[in-house]
Design a protein around this motif. Structure first.
Motif, PDB file in Angstrom:
ATOM      1  N   LYS A   1       1.667  -3.806   4.211  1.00 43.16           N
ATOM      2  CA  LYS A   1       0.419  -3.947   3.463  1.00 43.16           C
ATOM      3  C   LYS A   1      -0.792  -3.506   4.275  1.00 43.16           C
ATOM      4  CE  LYS A   1       2.113  -7.774   0.608  1.00 43.16           C
ATOM      5  NZ  LYS A   1       1.934  -9.206   0.255  1.00 43.16           N
ATOM      6  N   THR A   2      -0.633  -3.459   5.597  1.00 47.45           N
ATOM      7  CA  THR A   2      -1.758  -3.066   6.457  1.00 47.45           C
ATOM      8  C   THR A   2      -1.719  -1.585   6.809  1.00 47.45           C
ATOM      9  OG1 THR A   2      -0.529  -3.606   8.484  1.00 47.45           O
ATOM     10  CG2 THR A   2      -1.801  -5.383   7.460  1.00 47.45           C
TER      11      THR A   2
ATOM     12  N   ASP B   1       3.680  -5.230   9.025  1.00 49.83           N
ATOM     13  CA  ASP B   1       3.385  -5.523   7.626  1.00 49.83           C
ATOM     14  C   ASP B   1       2.958  -4.247   6.907  1.00 49.83           C
ATOM     15  OD1 ASP B   1       2.707  -6.498   5.183  1.00 49.83           O
ATOM     16  OD2 ASP B   1       1.084  -7.810   5.891  1.00 49.83           O
TER      17      ASP B   1
ATOM     18  N   THR C   1      -2.286   2.319   6.951  1.00 47.79           N
ATOM     19  CA  THR C   1      -3.267   3.304   6.526  1.00 47.79           C
ATOM     20  C   THR C   1      -2.562   4.260   5.557  1.00 47.79           C
ATOM     21  OG1 THR C   1      -2.707   4.853   8.288  1.00 47.79           O
ATOM     22  CG2 THR C   1      -4.397   3.175   8.773  1.00 47.79           C
TER      23      THR C   1
END
Length: 703
Positions: free
Chosen positions: A513-514, A511, A516
């Motif tokens: 969105k996760t 994903d 770093t």
């Protein structure tokens, strides 16, 4: 009127060539021995009145690709565009069938061909039912160079650089088919110029050859452009001023003649002659000053005096100038002469051979930028990147050495205006050497530009320059903007595009969105890499002269991960002052995981600069530095032309260094490698057989 095309068949190193020119400035660029001088000579045979009117060709003038020169023709033809309505220009004009309107295109050609009787014999033999190559050879063996004739014709419509045209109208030696010379084919070969028109009198041509000493031309009455510019000006001087000048010169002549020193010499000569032959037969002697007292001759006596721009107030004779300075003066005067004086000629041509022989870099560029005259067509030959960098590629022909014949490339053929502009903006004096190279590798960064040539030299003992390969850093310019030059219709040389896949060096979560911040950066780079790969693959499709080759990650990472941690670790003393920092960085660089070693090398490069890091690494390269295979493949594609001597030199370099390094498992085998009495081919073959896993063997396999 200007030359738009030059077609050459069978002359010197031109087997079948066609060059294209435009109005104004044109450039011929090429390596030494590529045929630039022969090209100029081809033009001069037709338009330079300093050469014999009927030029004598010899056997050695025939192209060496021919199995035998006997029976073949040398054909040189110029096509002119922009003909005006004058009778002289229209004498060259190619008239369209059925149309009597004024033509704007014309031609002038020279044919060196067997005389009529022998051409008739060839035709008659080609009609024999039992003709064969042995019979043709017997016929051709009778032909001597004295059996040839030189013929100048105008209004030809044929391009004999095309094989089918040549075979149809000159002869097909393989099929033993020859045309009947009684078929005049005037539309094809052209017609004689009208007797009242001499082409050399109707146009002007000046050839300025490399290393030419133009001082003698500037002293000559016939070739000095200053005299030409001044000719007739005396008629515009006011009558009263003319009388004053002439009267003062007459007085000066009288004063000089009556000097006591002059009279003493005169009386001495007179006495000596009379004592020798007696007063009855001795002529009367006088010494008179003969400074010209005619305005025309006075103008002819004017000389240029030149001052160095760094020595204000001083001027000297032309002989005090450097050869380069004299050439600049001569070239400028010649252009002015064509523009202001020889305006009655139907065309003016200035042929300049290798101006870099005398003119330094800044003047080359300024001179070339400023040659924008309208009435003179200028053709410059050069192997100077400084001149080629300011040349419009739409007005450039590239010559390259081939096997016994020149290859000719047109870098702008088929490109639209915007594409040409982008390329011309890019070709500075550094990057324009890609036009001279036998093969090209395009890279996108300073690190590749610095390290790749150095590692190739260190590992194989060959420089990229030595094997005719230019490595060009395109910087922020898209690869396509430059690579499009290399194409079957344009420059037929191999060009590798060396770039990165930019695969992420760290594991990316499913994903996005996760991610770093670092992972997001790697993901974006990976996406850009995939898009670039798709774009380049599509761009190169169907073009065998371009090959995109990709690093898996990015240059620094791929270089490091190919067992090259030694080179990076040895640089750390120049990067860090504290031992702990050095040890920590070394440990990471030597890690086998790309997520550790790759991250570290990019961190160092990002902190201190990739170019700076590459300079440090270049100092640590050794004979067994491992060149990544994708780099070897890229260089091999660009160096497809490499000769056996270069391959053998690389083999001997590898053998020497393997022998010298103790602990190498191949040392004994290298010491037993025998090159005595072996040819280059045998040396290379033996190396490939004995050192199957060496990176040179890998490189040779890519070739």
């Amino acid at each position: 009127m200007h030359i738009s095309c030059l077609s050459i068949r069978n002359f010197r190193n031109f087997k079948s060539a066609q060059l294209h020119f435009r109005k104004g400035i044109n450039t011929i660029i090429g390596e030494n021995g590529s045929g630039k001088t022969n090209l100029f000579f081809s033009l001069r045979i037709l338009i330079d009145n300093t050469l014999p009117r009927y030029f004598k060709f010899y056997q050695t003038d025939f192209n060496r690709v021919l199995d035998s020169w006997a029976g073949h023709w040398i054909i040189i033809s110029i096509t002119f565009d922009g003909l005006d309505t004058s009778e002289e220009a229209q004498a060259l004009a190619i008239q369209s069938s059925g149309h009597m309107e004024t033509a704007t295109q014309g031609s002038y050609s020279v044919y060196f061909r067997p005389k009529y009787q022998f051409r008739k014999e060839l035709y008659e033999y080609s009609q024999v039912e039992g003709k064969d190559s042995a019979g043709l050879k017997l016929l051709l063996d009778k032909l001597a160079i004295e059996d040839y004739e030189t013929v100048y014709l105008c209004r030809s419509t044929a391009d004999f650089s095309i094989d089918d045209i040549y075979k149809k109208y000159v002869g097909d030696f393989d099929k033993i088919e020859f045309p009947d010379p009684d078929d005049k084919e005037e539309l094809i070969f052209g017609t004689w110029l009208p007797k009242e028109i001499n082409i050399h009198n109707e146009l002007s041509c000046t050839f300025i050859k490399a290393l030419r000493d133009v001082e003698s031309d500037l002293r000559s009455y016939s070739s000095n452009p200053l005299i030409s510019l001044l000719r007739g000006k005396e008629k515009t001087v006011e009558i009263t001023k003319q009388h004053e000048i002439i009267e003062s010169i007459d007085q000066l002549n009288e004063q000089i003649s009556s000097l006591d020193e002059v009279m003493e010499v005169k009386n001495g000569i007179d006495k000596s002659i009379k004592e020798t032959v007696g007063t009855t037969y001795a002529p009367n002697i006088d010494i008179k000053s003969e400074l010209p007292n005619e305005m025309e001759k006075l103008f002819q006596s004017l000389k240029l005096w030149i001052g160095d721009p760094d020595e204000d107030g001083h001027k000297g004779r032309i002989s005090e100038l450097s050869l380069g300075g004299a050439n600049i003066i001569y070239l400028s005067l010649k252009l002015l002469e064509y523009e202001k004086v020889k305006t009655d000629r139907i065309a003016n041509f200035l042929l300049v051979e290798e101006p870099e022989a005398h003119v330094h870099t800044h003047i080359q560029k300024t001179l070339f930028n400023n040659l924008k005259e309208n009435k003179t067509q200028v053709i410059v030959s050069t192997h100077s990147t400084h001149i080629s960098s300011v040349s419009n590629i739409s007005q450039v022909n590239i010559l390259s050495r081939g096997d016994k014949e020149a290859q000719i490339f047109y870098p702008s053929k088929g490109l639209d205006k915007d594409e040409i502009i982008r390329i011309e903006r890019y070709l500075d004096a550094v990057r324009s050497n890609l036009l001279f190279a036998k093969g090209v590798v395009l890279v996108e960064g300073d690190a590749e530009q610095i390290l790749i040539p150095e590692m190739f030299k260190k590992v194989f003992g060959l420089s990229l320059d030595e094997i005719g390969v230019s490595l060009i850093n395109i910087g922020s310019t898209g690869f396509e903007n430059v690579a499009r030059i290399f194409h079957p219709d344009r420059v037929r040389k191999n060009c590798s595009i060396l770039t990165d896949d930019d695969t992420s060096i760290v594991t990316l979560p499913a994903d996005p969105k996760t991610d770093t911040e670092y992972q997001a950066h790697c993901r974006a780079s990976e996406k850009s890499g995939k898009e670039r790969k798709l774009r380049l693959t599509d761009f190169c499709k169907g073009n065998t002269y371009i090959k995109p080759i990709y690093a898996k990650y990015t240059f620094e990472v791929d270089f490091l991960m190919n067992s090259n941690s030694y080179e990076f670790a040895n640089c750390l003393d120049s990067i860090y002052k504290q031992g702990a920092a050095i040890d920590k960085a070394k440990e990471k660089l030597e890690n086998k995981s790309v997520e550790i070693a790759g991250v570290e090398v990019l961190r160092i490069a990002g902190k201190h600069g990739k170019g700076w890091l590459a300079l440090l690494v270049a100092e640590q390269l050794v004979y067994n530095t491992f060149i990544p295979k994708y780099i070897l493949e890229a260089i091999a594609f660009a160096a497809a032309h490499i000769n056996i001597s270069s391959k053998a030199k690389a083999v001997l370099h590898r053998i020497k260094h393997i022998q010298e390094h103790d602990g190498n498992s191949l040392q004994e085998k290298a010491k037993d490698f025998d090159v005595k009495d072996k040819s280059h081919e045998e040396i290379v073959s033996a190396f490939i057989a004995d050192f199957k896993n060496d990176q040179l063997t890998t490189f040779l396999a890519f070739l």
